[in-house]
Each structure stands twice: as C-alpha cells, then as structure tokens.
Write an enzyme that holds these catalytic residues in place. Structure first.
Site, PDB file in Angstrom:
ATOM      1  N   LYS A   1       0.840  -1.199   0.000  1.00  0.00           N
ATOM      2  CA  LYS A   1       0.000   0.000   0.000  1.00  0.00           C
ATOM      3  C   LYS A   1       0.875   1.249   0.000  1.00  0.00           C
ATOM      4  O   LYS A   1       0.574   2.228  -0.701  1.00  0.00           O
ATOM      5  CB  LYS A   1      -0.906   0.004   1.238  1.00  0.00           C
ATOM      6  CG  LYS A   1      -1.787   1.260   1.387  1.00  0.00           C
ATOM      7  CD  LYS A   1      -2.774   1.394   0.242  1.00  0.00           C
ATOM      8  CE  LYS A   1      -3.541   2.716   0.268  1.00  0.00           C
ATOM      9  NZ  LYS A   1      -4.499   2.807   1.387  1.00  0.00           N
TER      10      LYS A   1
ATOM     11  N   LYS B   1       1.626  11.546   5.807  1.00  0.00           N
ATOM     12  CA  LYS B   1       2.018  10.399   6.638  1.00  0.00           C
ATOM     13  C   LYS B   1       2.658   9.309   5.786  1.00  0.00           C
ATOM     14  O   LYS B   1       3.542   8.573   6.259  1.00  0.00           O
ATOM     15  CB  LYS B   1       0.809   9.837   7.393  1.00  0.00           C
ATOM     16  CG  LYS B   1      -0.235   9.156   6.518  1.00  0.00           C
ATOM     17  CD  LYS B   1      -1.404   8.616   7.315  1.00  0.00           C
ATOM     18  CE  LYS B   1      -2.404   7.893   6.416  1.00  0.00           C
ATOM     19  NZ  LYS B   1      -3.558   7.360   7.144  1.00  0.00           N
TER      20      LYS B   1
END
Length: 304
Positions: free
Chosen positions: A173, A241
């Site tokens: 991911k 992030k």
C-alpha cells in the site's frame, strides 16, 4: 466468540461503506464501535448496529479496523482500555487501515503471543469504490488466515491479493500511495511549467488527459485545478504520513530513493506554505508563486 456477528472499528468515509457492504453481502450482524452515535445515523439506517462498548465488539470472531493511522490502530488494538484486554485465542483482527509498517509488525507479534490471528489488509480506492464494493485489498499475515478471511474481503473489494508475511500488505500500500504522490508532484510541476511558457491551461489539460502523460492523478486533479478547486480529496497534511513512512522504510533498509526525495520536497514546500488543509493538487501553488503564473481556466497569459 460469536461467529454470528462481525466487529467493526471506524465508520469513516471508507470504513462506513465497507461495514455496510459487509452486512449487505453476508448474514452476520455488523456491530460497530462509535463514540458519537449521531455521526453514525446514516449507517444505522443501512443496518449497522452501533455500540460504545469495546467488550461487546471484542466478542466477535472477526473484528475489522478502518482507522486514521498507525497510532490509532495501536491504541485500539493494544491499548489498556481497548481490545487487547478482552481478546481470546482464536479470534481474528483484520486491519483495513493504511498504517505504519513498524507498528503493524509490532501489533502482529503482540497478538501472535496471545494466540490471536492478525491480517494487515489496507485498501486502495476512493470513497465511491468503497461504496461500490470494488476496492483493491492487499494482505499480509499467515496464508491460512488470509484464506479464511478472504470471503469477507470479497464483500468490499474485487482485487484481493495475498502479499506475504505480516506487514507486507502495508508495504505494498505504501508503494502504491507513494507512486501516486510522486505522480501528483511531477504533474503539478509540469502544469506550472506549461503556464510559465505561456501555454493555454485548458488545452494543455486536454492534451495531457488524452495522451501518454495521462494518469489517475491527471484525470482527477487537472479539472479541479483549472476550476481552482482544492478542497475535494485527501488533505496534504494527512497524505504526508505516507511520505514519512517511506522515509522510515528507506532509512531503516538503507535504500536510496532520489526521485521520491525530490517529490517529498514538493510536499514539504506546500506544507510550509500553509496548504496542508487542501488536496494534493494545491502543490501547484508552490510553482505558481515561483513562476508568477496560474494554471486556471481562462488564464491564457502569464500572471502579471
């Protein structure tokens, strides 16, 4: 353990639709933890049962998480006031969140020591795909656990892949997210360059989105940038992030990422300029200010 219900944490933009699809496409009762029942009304109307009791959620044989980041996932799973105190051997935790690789591995080890199965299964796709049940799901953990959980995942996605040991789902991911981030960073640079050269923004957008430079990023952001629309989509400050996670992984593994580092600098410049609450397309403003231009519909000349 109760196999007639599924536990769920996180009825957000992505989690809410996933929980609904879990219920619609199966026979189990979906019980979701919520702090504010008013925010979950639309999901209750679609069959989700809500509760403020962590213990009630922890009774489910399978518990899904769809939370903002790794810190929240760690708190919900391992925090003294949450799941860990109630969980029993044989239960399964499936983390659908986009989380930190290191935190994911830590959670997996802690749960394994208690005899609890864990699968990291982050999803890819925006809200509409969550609603449609057509997400991509990438999974890390024990193969046997993946095989057992796959029928549930097929309720929320149409591309489901087993990637390997715990944390592998999060790594894939991360690669997917960072590729997208790099794409956006290069896109806004070239769009601003086209304006610096005096080209028509609308025509440039048409050519890019019908040519070899086309991408999901260009198709999503070019129309919005042209309309001066920077509110739709994931905010820069939250998307950052993934940049931080990639820095951690590359640093720990001593892997050079020169192109990524350049893209990360564009994110950082946009954040320093105060565009954190806007979407990734707002990175173009860094270049627009530098070049003295605007890439907007109707702007056919350089900004004076």
């Amino acid at each position: 353990m109760d196999g007639t219900k599924i536990g769920f944490f996180g009825l957000g933009v992505m989690g809410g639709p996933m929980a609904v699809n879990m219920g619609k496409k199966g026979s189990e009762e979906i019980v979701a933890f919520v702090r504010d029942k008013h925010k979950a009304v639309k999901y209750v109307e679609q069959g989700i049962v809500t509760t403020v009791s962590v213990k009630e959620i922890s009774e489910a044989a399978v518990i899904f998480l769809s939370l903002p980041d790794g810190d929240v996932v760690e708190e919900i799973v391992l925090g003294s006031e949450y799941l860990f105190r109630y969980l029993e051997p044989g239960q399964v935790i499936v983390d659908l969140s986009t989380s930190d690789y290191g935190i994911t591995v830590k959670i997996g080890k802690a749960l394994q020591e208690k005899g609890i199965h864990f699968l990291d299964a982050p999803v890819s796709g925006m809200e509409q795909r969550a609603i449609d049940g057509t997400l991509a799901v990438m999974c890390g953990g024990e193969r046997e656990v993946f095989d057992a959980v796959r029928p549930y995942l097929e309720r929320i996605g149409n591309t489901i892949e087993y990637m390997g040991e715990t944390g592998s789902g999060q790594l894939v991911k991360l690669i997917n997210q960072v590729l997208y981030d790099m794409n956006v960073a290069s896109l806004v640079e070239m769009l601003a360059l086209s304006r610096g050269m005096g080209l028509d923004p609308h025509k440039v957008g048409c050519i890019v989105n019908s040519g070899t430079g086309r991408s999901f990023a260009s198709e999503f952001f070019i129309p919005r940038i042209l309309k001066n629309e920077f509110s739709e989509g994931y905010p820069l400050e939250k998307a950052y992030k993934d940049i931080v996670s990639a820095f951690k992984v590359s640093g720990e593994m001593k892997l050079p990422l020169p192109v990524f580092n350049a893209a990360a600098a564009v994110f950082q410049a946009a954040l320093l300029k105060g565009y954190g609450s806007e979407n990734k397309g707002a990175m173009i403003k860094v270049y627009e200010e530098l070049y003295g231009v605007e890439f907007r519909t109707g702007k056919t000349q350089k900004k004076e």
